[in-house]
Design an enzyme around this catalytic site. Structure first.
Site, PDB file in Angstrom:
ATOM      1  N   THR A 251     -43.534  -2.060  71.525  1.00 32.93           N
ATOM      2  CA  THR A 251     -44.679  -2.034  72.433  1.00 32.93           C
ATOM      3  C   THR A 251     -44.229  -1.577  73.817  1.00 32.93           C
ATOM      4  OG1 THR A 251     -45.692  -3.812  71.181  1.00 32.93           O
ATOM      5  CG2 THR A 251     -46.544  -3.452  73.403  1.00 32.93           C
TER       6      THR A 251
ATOM      7  N   GLN B  94     -28.678   9.287  88.641  1.00 26.53           N
ATOM      8  CA  GLN B  94     -28.407   9.204  90.085  1.00 26.53           C
ATOM      9  C   GLN B  94     -29.006  10.381  90.851  1.00 26.53           C
ATOM     10  OE1 GLN B  94     -27.230   6.741  91.803  1.00 26.53           O
ATOM     11  NE2 GLN B  94     -26.527   5.424  90.143  1.00 26.53           N
TER      12      GLN B  94
ATOM     13  N   CYS C  99     -10.598  -5.560  91.674  1.00 26.15           N
ATOM     14  CA  CYS C  99     -10.832  -6.990  91.841  1.00 26.15           C
ATOM     15  C   CYS C  99     -12.272  -7.387  91.632  1.00 26.15           C
ATOM     16  CB  CYS C  99     -10.424  -7.407  93.247  1.00 26.15           C
ATOM     17  SG  CYS C  99      -8.670  -7.638  93.339  1.00 26.15           S
TER      18      CYS C  99
ATOM     19  N   SER D 163     -33.576   6.691  85.103  1.00 26.97           N
ATOM     20  CA  SER D 163     -33.777   5.249  85.126  1.00 26.97           C
ATOM     21  C   SER D 163     -34.767   4.870  86.222  1.00 26.97           C
ATOM     22  CB  SER D 163     -32.430   4.570  85.367  1.00 26.97           C
ATOM     23  OG  SER D 163     -32.636   3.223  85.701  1.00 26.97           O
ATOM     24  N   GLY D 164     -35.748   4.044  85.869  1.00 25.51           N
ATOM     25  CA  GLY D 164     -36.793   3.672  86.820  1.00 25.51           C
ATOM     26  C   GLY D 164     -36.293   2.919  88.040  1.00 25.51           C
ATOM     27  N   HIS D 165     -35.367   1.987  87.818  1.00 20.64           N
ATOM     28  CA  HIS D 165     -34.998   1.122  88.949  1.00 20.64           C
ATOM     29  C   HIS D 165     -34.108   1.820  89.969  1.00 20.64           C
ATOM     30  CE1 HIS D 165     -30.795  -0.223  88.019  1.00 20.64           C
ATOM     31  NE2 HIS D 165     -31.132   0.204  86.826  1.00 20.64           N
TER      32      HIS D 165
ATOM     33  N   ASN E 232     -22.564   8.433  90.185  1.00 23.30           N
ATOM     34  CA  ASN E 232     -23.033   7.183  90.780  1.00 23.30           C
ATOM     35  C   ASN E 232     -22.107   6.640  91.859  1.00 23.30           C
ATOM     36  OD1 ASN E 232     -21.499   7.001  88.281  1.00 23.30           O
ATOM     37  ND2 ASN E 232     -21.599   4.789  88.527  1.00 23.30           N
TER      38      ASN E 232
ATOM     39  N   GLY F 177     -31.690   3.912  81.528  1.00 22.49           N
ATOM     40  CA  GLY F 177     -30.890   5.126  81.430  1.00 22.49           C
ATOM     41  C   GLY F 177     -29.855   5.036  80.323  1.00 22.49           C
TER      42      GLY F 177
END
Lengths: 213, 388
Positions: free
Chosen positions: B240, B178, B328, B198-200, B148, B69
Site C-alpha cells: 500500500t 544527493q 570514531c 530520496s524524499g527526505h 554524499n 533511495g
C-alpha cells in the site's frame, strides 16, 4: 547517558573532554620529564603521549597530549588524575592500571570505544619503561608475559593472534574478518601475516590440532 | 535547537510539505479501494505525482515510488541476479553510498563480476579506467551523480558517452539521492536510464523514495521487483502506498520548483563565504573535493592534527550539527571510504568534518560558526601531539 543534554557519553567524559586536566602546555625540553611514553599513530586515529616525573618511585607529576576522539581525550585526562592524586601513585601500581580501571573513572564507555580510545594505560606503561631505561635499570614490575603488539590501530598482540588461530582462524583473511587487523592504516599487514603463518605452522602442521574436535 | 548543518544526512521538512501532511491526515482511505474514501486519496496521489514529475521533468509513467533511495538502488542492482550470465557484469565506483557499494559486494558474492572505478584526489572518477572496464558484456553501470560526503558531481554526460560507445548494451544507473533538490535535475533530457531519489533529502519526510526508469513500460522487463504482492506501482513495487509521504514529497517538489534557482545561488554563497572564512582564519586545512564541481551546500574540510569526532562533539555542545568521516563516530572503527578513496591516508579522513548547508541556513550563522571553530580547533590542537 543523558540525551536531554545532547551529549552521547557520560557526564564524567563530558567534564574531562571540556576541561581536560594535566595537559602538557610547555615544551618537553622545558618540562624535563623522567619518562615519556607514546602509543598509537595518526593513521589509527588515536595517538597518546604521556610524560611522567618520578621521585622515590612515585609519579608525582604527569602531563599528556592526545590526538583522538572525545573519549580518548577524556580517558587520558582521567588517568592523569588517578595517577597524580595523593602525592602520586607508586610506579608498581601505575604499571598495573588497566583500561577497565580508567573506564570506571569515566562511568562507562560504549564497547566499540574501549579498544581504540583507552590507550592511556599502555602509554603510561611505556613512560614507566622509558623511566627505567633512562636510568639504565631493569623494570622490576614488568609482566613477563606481556605480548608484543602487532596492529597498533586495534591494539592486537601476538597473543591475540595466537588465540584466534587456536579458535580456527587459519588464514589472514579470516583473522582480518574477526579482528579488523590491518584494516585501518594497513601498516602491520606483512607482520601480521608473518605472525599468523608462524602460529598456523606451529598448530596446524600435519593437522595434529583440530579446533573443531 | 542546534543550527542544523547536516543537510546531506537529512533535511528538515519543508513548511509547505508540513501543512500538506496536516491537511491530508484525515484522508485515510486506501487508494486501491473503489469507494469514495479510496478514490479521493487516489486523486490526491495523482496530483502529488504530477508535482514530482514536473519538478524532476520526468514522464509520470517513469516514476516508481519506493520506501527510500536504498530500496531504489537495491531494486536496480539486484535485478542483475536474474540476467543472463554473460550480462552479469557491473561497473561501479569506490565512492558510492553503502546502499550501492554493499549491494555490489552482495552481488559479487552471488557470482556477479564487479569492477570498481577509482577516483582522483578531487573525487572525480577515472574516465580512462572506466573506458577500459567497459565491454560489450557490461550489463549495468552504476555511478552516483553527486557524492554524499564531499558533494562532488560526476561528469555524467561524459560518462554516458563513454558507456554508449564501449558498452552499448549496458543500462546506466545513477544514484541521484544527493543531487535531487540540491541542483536542478532534468530527467527526460539526462543521459542515464535509471535513477534513485530520496524524499527526505529534499525536504520531505523519511520513508518515501523514487525509482526513475526511463521508458518504464518498455524497460520494466529488465528489472525484477524486490517486493511482490499487490498491483501498486503497476505491479512493479507492491505494498500500500506511503500516501502521506507521497503527498508531502509532492508539496515539497512544488515548493522547490519555484525556489530552487534562487536557493542554489544563495546556498552556494553561504558555502563559499564559509570556506573563505575557514581559509582566512584556520591554517593547515584541506577542503576535500574543492577543485571539482560540487553541489552548492556541501563543504568537507579536514582539520589537520585533530580528530573529527572531537570537533563534531565540540560543535554540537556549541549548538551546531555537523558530521564527520572519522572512524570514531561510526562504530565501525573504519574511516570514511570516500576520503580514503581520494587521499589514501586515514589521518585525512579522521580529521574531516562535513558541513552541509540547506534552505534553512542563513549567512549570518556562519560568523558564529567560524568563531567557535577557530576557538575549538585551537584548543584541540593544543592538546594534540601532532600540532607543530
Amino acid at each position: 547517558m543523558n540525551n536531554d543534554s545532547g551529549w552521547v557519553y557520560t557526564e564524567q567524559v563530558k567534564q574531562h573532554f571540556l576541561n581536560p586536566k594535566n595537559i602538557l602546555t610547555i615544551s618537553e625540553e622545558e618540562y624535563k620529564p623522567d619518562g615519556v611514553g607514546i602509543v598509537g599513530s595518526p593513521a589509527c586515529g588515536d595517538m597518546m603521549m604521556i610524560f611522567i616525573k618520578v621521585k622515590d618511585e612515585r609519579i608525582y607529576d604527569m602531563k599528556w597530549k592526545t590526538y583522538g576522539c572525545a573519549s580518548a581525550i577524556a580517558s587520558t585526562s582521567a588517568l592523569s588524575e588517578m595517577v597524580t592524586k595523593n602525592g602520586g601513585m607508586h610506579i608498581k601500581e601505575a604499571y598495573k592500571i588497566t583500561p577497565e580501571d580508567i573506564i570506571k573513572e569515566l562511568g562507562q564507555l560504549p564497547s566499540h570505544k574501549i579498544h581504540c580510545s583507552v590507550l592511556g594505560d599502555k602509554a603510561l606503561r611505556a613512560a614507566i619503561e622509558d623511566y627505567f631505561k633512562r636510568r639504565n635499570e631493569q623494570n622490576p614490575y614488568r609482566e613477563k608475559t606481556s605480548s608484543p603488539i602487532v596492529c597498533e590501530c586495534f591494539q592486537i598482540t601476538e597473543e591475540d593472534i595466537k588465540m584466534e588461530v587456536l579458535e580456527g582462524a587459519t588464514n589472514f583473511e579470516t583473522l582480518q574478518e574477526r579482528t579488523k587487523i590491518g584494516t585501518n592504516c594497513g601498516k602491520c599487514i606483512p607482520k601480521a601475516k608473518e605472525v599468523i603463518n608462524k602460529f598456523v605452522e606451529q598448530y596446524y602442521k600435519d593437522k595434529v590440532y583440530n579446533p573443531k574436535s | 535547537m542546534n543550527v542544523y548543518l547536516d543537510n546531506n544526512a537529512t533535511t528538515p521538512i519543508h513548511p509547505k510539505a508540513k501543512s500538506a501532511i496536516i491537511e491530508f491526515l484525515d484522508f485515510f482511505g486506501n487508494p486501491s479501494s473503489m469507494h469514495s474514501d479510496g478514490r479521493i486519496v487516489k486523486e490526491k496521489l495523482v496530483i502529488a505525482k504530477q508535482q514530482i514529475a514536473d519538478f524532476l521533468n520526468a514522464s509520470l509513467d517513469d516514476i516508481i515510488f519506493t520506501s527510500c533511495g536504498s530500496e531504489s538502488n537495491n531494486t536496480i542492482l539486484k535485478s542483475m541476479l536474474f540476467w543472463p550470465k554473460e550480462k552479469q557484469n557491473l561497473v561501479t565506483t569506490n565512492i558510492e553510498h553503502p546502499a550501492n557499494l554493499e549491494t555490489a559486494k552482495f552481488l559479487e558474492k552471488n557470482g556477479i563480476k564487479v569492477s570498481y572505478i577509482e577516483v582522483n584526489d578531487d573525487g572525480i572518477i577515472d574516465l580512462n579506467q572506466l573506458e577500459k572496464s567497459l565491454t560489450k558484456d557490461t550489463g549495468l553501470v552504476s555511478i552516483m551523480y553527486a557524492n554524499n560526503e564531499i558533494g562532488t558531481i560526476q561528469p555524467i554526460d561524459k560518462i554516458a558517452k563513454i558507456v554508449k560507445e564501449k558498452a552499448p548494451n549496458a543500462i546506466f544507473h545513477t544514484d541521484a539521492v544527493q543531487a535531487a533538490g540540491k541542483i536542478k535535475l532534468d530527467l527526460k533530457n539526462s543521459p542515464f536510464d535509471t535513477a534513485s531519489i530520496s524524499g527526505h533529502k529534499l525536504y520531505a519526510p523519511k520513508g518515501i523514495g523514487i525509482l526513475y526508469i526511463r521508458d518504464f513500460d518498455k524497460k520494466r522487463k529488465s528489472f525484477t521487483p524486490l517486493i511482490h504482492g499487490g498491483h501498486q506501482e503497476k505491479g512493479f513495487r507492491a505494498g500500500t502506498e506511503n500516501t502521506i509521504g507521497i503527498i508531502a514529497l509532492g508539496a515539497a517538489c512544488e515548493a522547490l520548483q519555484s525556489e530552487i534557482d534562487v536557493e542554489i545561488e544563495r546556498i552556494k554563497k553561504i558555502r563559499d563565504y564559509f570556506e573563505n572564512k575557514v581559509i582566512e582564519n584556520i591554517k593547515d586545512i584541506i577542503i576535500n573535493g574543492k577543485n571539482s564541481e560540487r553541489v552548492p551546500g556541501t563543504s568537507n574540510i579536514t582539520f589537520k592534527y585533530v580528530e573529527g569526532e572531537s570537533i563534531l562533539l565540540k560543535l554540537d555542545l556549541n549548538g551546531f550539527s555537523v558530521s564527520t568521516g572519522s572512524a570514531c563516530s561510526t562504530g565501525s572503527l573504519e574511516p570514511s571510504h570516500v576520503l580514503m578513496a581520494l587521499h589514501k591516508k586515514p589521518e585525512i579522513a579522521h580529521g574531516s568534518i562535513r558541513f552541509s548547508f540547506g534552505r534553512e541556513n542563513r549567512i549570518e550563522q556562519v560568523d558564529k560558526l567560524i568563531e567557535i571553530l577557530v576557538k575549538e580547533i585551537d584548543i584541540l590542537r593544543k592538546i594534540s601531539p601532532l600540532s607543530k
